[in-house]
Write an enzyme that holds these catalytic residues in place. Structure first.
Site, PDB file in Angstrom:
ATOM      1  N   GLU A  60      -3.508 -10.029   3.697  1.00  0.00           N
ATOM      2  CA  GLU A  60      -4.373  -9.699   4.841  1.00  0.00           C
ATOM      3  C   GLU A  60      -5.464 -10.731   5.105  1.00  0.00           C
ATOM      4  O   GLU A  60      -5.798 -11.005   6.257  1.00  0.00           O
ATOM      5  CB  GLU A  60      -5.033  -8.323   4.633  1.00  0.00           C
ATOM      6  CG  GLU A  60      -4.132  -7.152   4.969  1.00  0.00           C
ATOM      7  CD  GLU A  60      -3.314  -6.678   3.790  1.00  0.00           C
ATOM      8  OE1 GLU A  60      -3.153  -7.437   2.809  1.00  0.00           O
ATOM      9  OE2 GLU A  60      -2.823  -5.539   3.840  1.00  0.00           O
ATOM     10  N   GLU A  68       0.834  -1.213   0.000  1.00  0.00           N
ATOM     11  CA  GLU A  68       0.000   0.000   0.000  1.00  0.00           C
ATOM     12  C   GLU A  68       0.866   1.260   0.000  1.00  0.00           C
ATOM     13  O   GLU A  68       0.525   2.267  -0.612  1.00  0.00           O
ATOM     14  CB  GLU A  68      -0.945  -0.019   1.205  1.00  0.00           C
ATOM     15  CG  GLU A  68      -2.015  -1.098   1.018  1.00  0.00           C
ATOM     16  CD  GLU A  68      -2.889  -1.298   2.241  1.00  0.00           C
ATOM     17  OE1 GLU A  68      -2.331  -1.602   3.315  1.00  0.00           O
ATOM     18  OE2 GLU A  68      -4.117  -1.163   2.119  1.00  0.00           O
TER      19      GLU A  68
HETATM   20  N1  CO8 Z   1       4.778  -7.672  11.076  1.00  0.00           N
HETATM   21  C1  CO8 Z   1       5.586  -7.966  12.105  1.00  0.00           C
HETATM   22  N2  CO8 Z   1       6.699  -8.731  12.003  1.00  0.00           N
HETATM   23  C2  CO8 Z   1       7.009  -9.180  10.781  1.00  0.00           C
HETATM   24  C3  CO8 Z   1       6.209  -8.912   9.641  1.00  0.00           C
HETATM   25  C4  CO8 Z   1       5.045  -8.111   9.828  1.00  0.00           C
HETATM   26  N3  CO8 Z   1       4.221  -7.760   8.822  1.00  0.00           N
HETATM   27  N4  CO8 Z   1       6.767  -9.530   8.587  1.00  0.00           N
HETATM   28  C5  CO8 Z   1       7.889 -10.156   9.017  1.00  0.00           C
HETATM   29  N5  CO8 Z   1       8.025  -9.946  10.351  1.00  0.00           N
HETATM   30  C6  CO8 Z   1       9.102 -10.417  11.221  1.00  0.00           C
HETATM   31  C7  CO8 Z   1       8.957 -11.901  11.563  1.00  0.00           C
HETATM   32  O1  CO8 Z   1       8.032 -12.056  12.611  1.00  0.00           O
HETATM   33  C8  CO8 Z   1      10.377 -12.253  11.945  1.00  0.00           C
HETATM   34  O2  CO8 Z   1      10.619 -11.746  13.240  1.00  0.00           O
HETATM   35  P1  CO8 Z   1      11.444 -12.653  14.299  1.00  0.00           P
HETATM   36  O3  CO8 Z   1      12.775 -12.917  13.632  1.00  0.00           O
HETATM   37  O4  CO8 Z   1      11.551 -11.783  15.490  1.00  0.00           O
HETATM   38  O5  CO8 Z   1      10.644 -13.892  14.476  1.00  0.00           O
HETATM   39  C9  CO8 Z   1      11.208 -11.413  10.989  1.00  0.00           C
HETATM   40  O6  CO8 Z   1      10.349 -10.359  10.540  1.00  0.00           O
HETATM   41  C10 CO8 Z   1      11.689 -12.180   9.781  1.00  0.00           C
HETATM   42  O7  CO8 Z   1      10.555 -12.730   9.133  1.00  0.00           O
HETATM   43  P2  CO8 Z   1      10.461 -14.284   8.722  1.00  0.00           P
HETATM   44  O8  CO8 Z   1      11.281 -15.108   9.640  1.00  0.00           O
HETATM   45  O9  CO8 Z   1       9.021 -14.616   8.603  1.00  0.00           O
HETATM   46  O10 CO8 Z   1      11.170 -14.228   7.302  1.00  0.00           O
HETATM   47  P3  CO8 Z   1      10.900 -15.174   6.040  1.00  0.00           P
HETATM   48  O11 CO8 Z   1      11.962 -14.850   5.051  1.00  0.00           O
HETATM   49  O12 CO8 Z   1      10.703 -16.574   6.453  1.00  0.00           O
HETATM   50  O13 CO8 Z   1       9.459 -14.667   5.452  1.00  0.00           O
HETATM   51  C11 CO8 Z   1       7.832 -13.022   4.799  1.00  0.00           C
HETATM   52  C12 CO8 Z   1       9.334 -13.352   4.974  1.00  0.00           C
HETATM   53  C13 CO8 Z   1       7.247 -13.826   3.669  1.00  0.00           C
HETATM   54  C14 CO8 Z   1       7.752 -11.538   4.457  1.00  0.00           C
HETATM   55  C15 CO8 Z   1       7.075 -13.322   6.109  1.00  0.00           C
HETATM   56  O14 CO8 Z   1       7.756 -12.675   7.169  1.00  0.00           O
HETATM   57  C16 CO8 Z   1       5.658 -12.858   6.142  1.00  0.00           C
HETATM   58  O15 CO8 Z   1       4.793 -13.494   5.590  1.00  0.00           O
HETATM   59  N6  CO8 Z   1       5.370 -11.711   6.814  1.00  0.00           N
HETATM   60  C17 CO8 Z   1       4.052 -11.238   7.055  1.00  0.00           C
HETATM   61  C18 CO8 Z   1       3.467 -10.599   5.806  1.00  0.00           C
HETATM   62  C19 CO8 Z   1       2.066 -10.095   6.060  1.00  0.00           C
HETATM   63  O16 CO8 Z   1       1.177 -10.825   6.428  1.00  0.00           O
HETATM   64  N7  CO8 Z   1       1.849  -8.767   5.825  1.00  0.00           N
HETATM   65  C20 CO8 Z   1       0.582  -8.134   5.993  1.00  0.00           C
HETATM   66  C21 CO8 Z   1       0.432  -7.570   7.344  1.00  0.00           C
HETATM   67  S1  CO8 Z   1      -1.162  -6.896   7.655  1.00  0.00           S
HETATM   68  C22 CO8 Z   1      -1.130  -5.382   6.911  1.00  0.00           C
HETATM   69  O17 CO8 Z   1      -0.148  -4.987   6.340  1.00  0.00           O
HETATM   70  C23 CO8 Z   1      -2.354  -4.582   7.001  1.00  0.00           C
HETATM   71  C24 CO8 Z   1      -2.156  -3.173   6.483  1.00  0.00           C
HETATM   72  C25 CO8 Z   1      -3.333  -2.296   6.829  1.00  0.00           C
HETATM   73  C26 CO8 Z   1      -3.276  -1.904   8.251  1.00  0.00           C
HETATM   74  C27 CO8 Z   1      -4.360  -0.921   8.586  1.00  0.00           C
HETATM   75  C28 CO8 Z   1      -4.233  -0.335   9.992  1.00  0.00           C
HETATM   76  C29 CO8 Z   1      -4.427  -1.279  11.096  1.00  0.00           C
END
Ligand code: CO8
Length: 272
Positions: free
Chosen positions: A150, A130
């Site tokens: 999401e 976004e």
């Molecule tokens: N939020 C918080 N922490 C995150 C996020 C995130 N979106 N993405 C990654 N991290 C963190 C992981 O928890 C991890 O932390 P830790 O090492 O402390 O456990 C660290 O980053 C590394 O991530 P991964 O180990 O998961 O790394 P990978 O290479 O295995 O995977 C990915 C990378 C594919 C990016 C994976 O991390 C992932 O799927 N992340 C989440 C993606 C997601 O779901 N995004 C959408 C979030 S919701 C949103 O954006 C809504 C927007 C609108 C909001 C409106 C207001 C409320």
């Protein structure tokens, strides 16, 4: 008092570091990077607050003519809003967070008076995508992946994704991306019209700067007026046509217009 903390390193004197972002402006190009690489540059409340503050500054900075937004590292542009901050929030809080972010960061970028380009260097997911959609152009490296996961969290995009995505890729592709939650490659994103260009990872910032420099050959008043007027294309009742007429006329009173036309007629380059 300055909102910046300056790093005491002579080679990076012009870089302003906050807790989660950094901003530097060189040769009229601002580069704003999100710096939470260990959290895939997820946008937590602190990062969004810092982005809101710096955007106000950049808009007023006369030396900064355009802006590149990117993420630190090679893995992520931004992997969304910080999911760890969602837990336990009420309906009202969810709405307030979405509204604050849209107003102070996402809409602010979209309506920026200077061109803004997202340099997508890795994952751009959820709120991260976004952020890129709010920018005027998007250039991505080959390794980038984009998506709206999401629905897998029981949510929908909340920072303008449901509105800005269909405007770029059409309703059908937007439905597909948001309803499946699946990620697409930079190449597919390019084919779909979601991004403007795909580059190698090492060329990304250079190519993005090149794009801005090509814009800087032109009148900056014309650039900001074009941005405003293009946004008017989504207004109801074809109001955008009237706004185009008015803004077109207004540009006749600028010195850049006088110089641009004189230069053409005299077969020379315009003087800035
Ligand atoms: N939020 C918080 N922490 C995150 C996020 C995130 N979106 N993405 C990654 N991290 C963190 C992981 O928890 C991890 O932390 P830790 O090492 O402390 O456990 C660290 O980053 C590394 O991530 P991964 O180990 O998961 O790394 P990978 O290479 O295995 O995977 C990915 C990378 C594919 C990016 C994976 O991390 C992932 O799927 N992340 C989440 C993606 C997601 O779901 N995004 C959408 C979030 S919701 C949103 O954006 C809504 C927007 C609108 C909001 C409106 C207001 C409320």
């Amino acid at each position: 008092m300055s909102i910046f903390k300056k790093r005491q390193n002579p080679t990076t004197m012009d870089t302003h570091y906050f807790e989660n972002i950094a901003f530097t402006c060189t040769n009229n190009i601002g580069i704003l990077s999100i710096r939470r690489p260990n959290k895939m540059n997820a946008l937590d409340a602190q990062t969004l607050k810092e982005l809101a503050d710096i955007l106000i500054h950049i808009e007023e900075d006369r030396d900064c003519w355009g802006l590149i937004i990117t993420g630190m590292g090679e893995k992520a542009f931004a992997a969304g809003a910080d999911i760890s901050e969602f837990y336990g929030k009420s309906q009202k809080e969810g709405q307030e967070i979405a509204q604050w972010g849209q107003k102070h960061v996402f809409d602010k970028i979209e309506n920026f008076q200077k061109p803004v380009i997202a340099a997508i260097n890795g994952y751009a997911l959820g709120g991260g995508l976004e952020l890129a959609l709010a920018c005027h152009l998007r250039i991505a490296s080959k390794n980038a992946e984009m998506g709206f996961p999401e629905v897998s969290l029981g949510l929908i995009p909340g920072y303008g994704g449901t509105q800005r995505l269909p405007a770029l890729v059409g309703k059908g592709k937007a439905m597909e991306m948001i309803l499946t939650g699946e990620r697409i490659s930079a190449e597919d994103a390019y084919q779909w019209g979601l991004i403007n260009e795909v580059t190698g990872i090492n060329d990304l910032v250079h190519k993005t700067k090149e794009k801005l420099n090509r814009m800087f050959l032109h009148s900056r008043t014309a650039l900001s007026t074009a941005i405003k007027t293009i946004h008017a294309s989504t207004l109801p009742n074809n109001k955008g046509f009237q706004i185009e007429i008015e803004n077109f006329g207004k540009l006749f009173s600028t010195s850049e217009f006088e110089e641009g036309v004189a230069a053409f007629l005299e077969k020379r380059k315009p003087r800035s």
